[in-house]
Design a protein around this motif. Sequence first.
Motif, short mmCIF file in Angstrom:
data_model
loop_
_atom_site.label_atom_id
_atom_site.label_comp_id
_atom_site.label_asym_id
_atom_site.label_seq_id
_atom_site.Cartn_x
_atom_site.Cartn_y
_atom_site.Cartn_z
N MET A 77 0.83 -1.18 0.00
CA MET A 77 0.00 0.00 0.00
C MET A 77 0.88 1.25 0.00
O MET A 77 1.94 1.27 0.61
CB MET A 77 -0.90 0.02 1.23
CG MET A 77 -1.96 -1.07 1.22
SD MET A 77 -3.14 -0.67 -0.06
CE MET A 77 -4.43 -1.79 0.32
N THR A 110 -6.90 0.91 -5.84
CA THR A 110 -6.94 -0.24 -4.94
C THR A 110 -5.67 -0.36 -4.12
O THR A 110 -5.66 -1.02 -3.09
CB THR A 110 -7.17 -1.57 -5.71
OG1 THR A 110 -6.05 -1.82 -6.56
CG2 THR A 110 -8.45 -1.52 -6.53
N SER A 126 -5.11 3.58 3.38
CA SER A 126 -6.09 4.39 4.09
C SER A 126 -5.43 5.70 4.49
O SER A 126 -4.31 5.72 5.01
CB SER A 126 -6.58 3.64 5.32
OG SER A 126 -7.49 4.44 6.04
N GLU A 140 -17.52 6.04 -1.03
CA GLU A 140 -16.48 5.01 -1.03
C GLU A 140 -15.13 5.60 -0.64
O GLU A 140 -14.36 4.98 0.12
CB GLU A 140 -16.40 4.34 -2.40
CG GLU A 140 -17.61 3.51 -2.74
CD GLU A 140 -17.66 3.08 -4.20
OE1 GLU A 140 -18.23 2.03 -4.47
OE2 GLU A 140 -17.14 3.82 -5.07
N LEU A 141 -14.84 6.81 -1.13
CA LEU A 141 -13.59 7.46 -0.77
C LEU A 141 -13.56 7.78 0.72
O LEU A 141 -12.55 7.56 1.39
CB LEU A 141 -13.40 8.75 -1.59
CG LEU A 141 -13.20 8.56 -3.10
CD1 LEU A 141 -13.25 9.90 -3.81
CD2 LEU A 141 -11.89 7.85 -3.39
N THR A 151 -15.22 6.24 3.12
CA THR A 151 -15.13 4.99 3.88
C THR A 151 -13.70 4.50 3.98
O THR A 151 -13.26 4.02 5.01
CB THR A 151 -16.02 3.91 3.23
OG1 THR A 151 -17.36 4.38 3.24
CG2 THR A 151 -15.93 2.60 3.97
N ARG A 152 -12.95 4.65 2.89
CA ARG A 152 -11.55 4.21 2.88
C ARG A 152 -10.59 5.30 3.33
O ARG A 152 -9.39 5.07 3.41
CB ARG A 152 -11.17 3.77 1.45
CG ARG A 152 -11.90 2.50 1.03
CD ARG A 152 -11.32 1.88 -0.22
NE ARG A 152 -9.87 1.75 -0.14
CZ ARG A 152 -9.06 2.01 -1.17
NH1 ARG A 152 -9.53 2.41 -2.32
NH2 ARG A 152 -7.75 1.87 -1.03
N ASN A 153 -11.11 6.51 3.58
CA ASN A 153 -10.25 7.65 3.94
C ASN A 153 -9.20 7.91 2.87
O ASN A 153 -8.01 8.06 3.16
CB ASN A 153 -9.60 7.45 5.31
CG ASN A 153 -10.61 7.45 6.41
OD1 ASN A 153 -11.42 8.36 6.51
ND2 ASN A 153 -10.60 6.41 7.22
N VAL A 154 -9.64 7.94 1.62
CA VAL A 154 -8.76 8.11 0.48
C VAL A 154 -9.17 9.36 -0.28
O VAL A 154 -10.36 9.66 -0.40
CB VAL A 154 -8.85 6.86 -0.44
CG1 VAL A 154 -8.17 7.10 -1.77
CG2 VAL A 154 -8.25 5.65 0.25
#
Length: 119
Positions: free
Chosen positions: A1, A19, A23, A46-47, A49-52
């Motif tokens: 990551m 992907t 995070s 979605e962003l 939720t993933r803190n992206v």
Amino acid sequence: MFDIILESIGGDVLANSLTEVASGGTVISYGAAAAQKDAVTPTPGELRTRNVSLAGSSIINLSRTVPTATRNLIESVLALTEEDLVTPVPRIVPWEDAITAHVEQANGHGTRKTVVRIN
């Protein structure tokens, strides 16, 4: 990551970058060299939720829509050359050393670009 991904290919590479970002990380897309249509981007939910974070820019579109902004950007980059910007000379390796050079860079043992000389 990865914490930050600078992505200039677009298409499948952009989708894979989303992907592979950690995070709290950011993907910055600034090109479409693959000439592929980008996959559906994640929704804001979605962003979150993933803190992206996902950001993008296109100097071609900027030059078409806000030419003065493009000029300012280019002038600021050129101003760096007046401030003694140092551009490292790439390391040139013979074909026979290409694998070793690639492994060294993959392991973080390279601070500049490597060019493989093909005779």
